[in-house]
Write an enzyme that holds these catalytic residues in place. Structure first.
Site, short mmCIF file in Angstrom:
data_model
loop_
_atom_site.label_atom_id
_atom_site.label_comp_id
_atom_site.label_asym_id
_atom_site.label_seq_id
_atom_site.Cartn_x
_atom_site.Cartn_y
_atom_site.Cartn_z
N HIS A 53 0.84 -1.20 0.00
CA HIS A 53 0.00 0.00 0.00
C HIS A 53 0.87 1.24 0.00
CE1 HIS A 53 0.76 -0.48 4.30
NE2 HIS A 53 0.23 0.71 4.56
N HIS A 55 1.50 3.93 1.92
CA HIS A 55 2.06 4.70 3.04
C HIS A 55 3.59 4.76 2.97
CE1 HIS A 55 -1.82 4.18 5.61
NE2 HIS A 55 -1.88 5.21 4.79
N ASP A 57 6.00 4.64 5.11
CA ASP A 57 6.85 3.69 5.83
C ASP A 57 6.95 2.35 5.08
OD1 ASP A 57 4.07 3.39 6.70
OD2 ASP A 57 4.77 1.98 8.23
N HIS A 58 6.21 2.21 3.98
CA HIS A 58 6.25 1.00 3.16
C HIS A 58 6.87 1.25 1.78
CE1 HIS A 58 3.46 -1.21 5.94
NE2 HIS A 58 3.34 0.04 6.33
N HIS A 109 -7.47 -0.78 5.50
CA HIS A 109 -6.46 0.16 6.03
C HIS A 109 -6.28 1.30 5.04
CE1 HIS A 109 -2.81 1.50 8.06
NE2 HIS A 109 -2.11 1.33 6.95
N ASP A 131 -0.27 -3.78 6.30
CA ASP A 131 -0.92 -3.25 7.50
C ASP A 131 -2.39 -3.68 7.58
OD1 ASP A 131 1.46 -2.03 8.08
OD2 ASP A 131 0.76 0.02 7.74
N HIS A 169 4.41 -4.70 10.88
CA HIS A 169 4.78 -4.02 12.13
C HIS A 169 4.83 -5.01 13.30
CE1 HIS A 169 4.41 0.24 10.78
NE2 HIS A 169 3.50 -0.26 9.94
FE FE Z 1 2.71 0.82 8.15
ZN ZN Z 2 0.10 1.70 6.56
#
Ligand code: FE
Ligand code: ZN
Length: 256
Positions: A53, A55, A57-58, A109, A131, A169
């Site tokens: 996805h 975001h 942090d990915h 998400h 996530d 995570h």
């Molecule tokens: Fe994340």
């Molecule tokens: Zn995420």
């Protein structure tokens, strides 16, 4: 034989890597340096990036890995992620490192979130679920509805029980504290929590989990279970159907 590695990144992310001793894939490389170092240490070539996805942090490390990437960046067709990429969606079958990979749509998400199911011959399947599903919990509903998340989690819960669940995570201990409040009578949950506390005390990841484990301990996969339903109703769930129960659990977790 393929090896599965969880590379810790930021404060609680895992960048998952699979390799065969020569070639590697990584999933959701939020940090390029972490991946670079892991490749260098093992003398591996990076052959593919899988993105679940949009975001940061990915996806934050995707562009910085282009110079050493020898292959595609697979990413969800419905989301904005770094270009160029190979857009994919649920139902598609890929071959990565010579292994069959299924794409599964798991909105909730984010609106276009996907998961990847890798099926190495004669090894347990491996699910990269980003996530969407966490051990003992699920992702926050930033873009999707409780009904979408319920459908997504139900689809994942139907995968073979020995499927290795690779979440993005390390949220397990906090999820399990919450799960115990929801379902204090679940003995499997209590013993799983003990095991995970011990793993974290040793500095070890609690992941991968398995679909079997999550079915037994994850309240978000157990919205039909009477104790989970009753706890959700006490917290003001709008009804006793699984979607209303999931919605109430998610809001309760956000507050707790
Ligand atoms: Fe994340
Ligand atoms: Zn995420």
């Amino acid at each position: 034989m393929t090896e599965l590695l969880s590379l810790p990144a930021f404060s609680d992310n895992y960048i998952w890597m699979m390799h065969n001793g020569r070639d590697a894939l990584v999933v959701d490389p939020g940090d390029a340096d972490v991946v670079r170092q892991a490749l260098l240490q093992r003398n591996l070539s990076l052959k593919a990036i899988l993105v679940t996805h949009h975001h940061p942090d990915h996806t934050g490390g995707v562009q910085a890995l282009r110079d050493l990437l020898q292959g595609p960046v697979y990413a969800p067709v419905r989301e904005d992620t770094p270009l160029p990429r190979e857009p994919v969606s649920g139902g598609q079958h890929l071959a990565v490192l010579g292994l069959p990979v299924q794409v599964i749509d798991v909105p909730g998400h984010t609106a276009g979130h996907i998961a990847y199911l890798v099926e190495p011959p004669e090894q347990a399947p491996i699910l990269f679920c980003g996530d969407t599903l966490f051990s003992g919990g699920c992702g926050r509903l930033f873009e999707g509805t409780p009904a979408q998340m319920h459908a997504s989690l139900s689809a994942l819960a139907e995968l073979p029980g020995h499927t290795r669940v690779c979440c993005a995570h390390e949220y397990t201990l906090s999820n399990l504290r919450f799960a115990r409040t929801v379902e204090p009578g679940n003995a499997d949950l209590a013993s799983y929590q003990d095991r995970c506390i011990e793993l974290r005390a040793q500095g070890a990841p609690t992941l991968p989990s398995s679909i079997d484990t999550e079915r037994m301990i994850n309240p978000f996969l157990r919205c039909h279970v009477p104790e989970v339903r009753d706890s959700a109703l006490e917290q003001g769930a709008a009804g006793d159907d699984p979607v209303a129960v999931l919605a109430a659990l998610r809001e309760w977790k956000n507050r707790s």
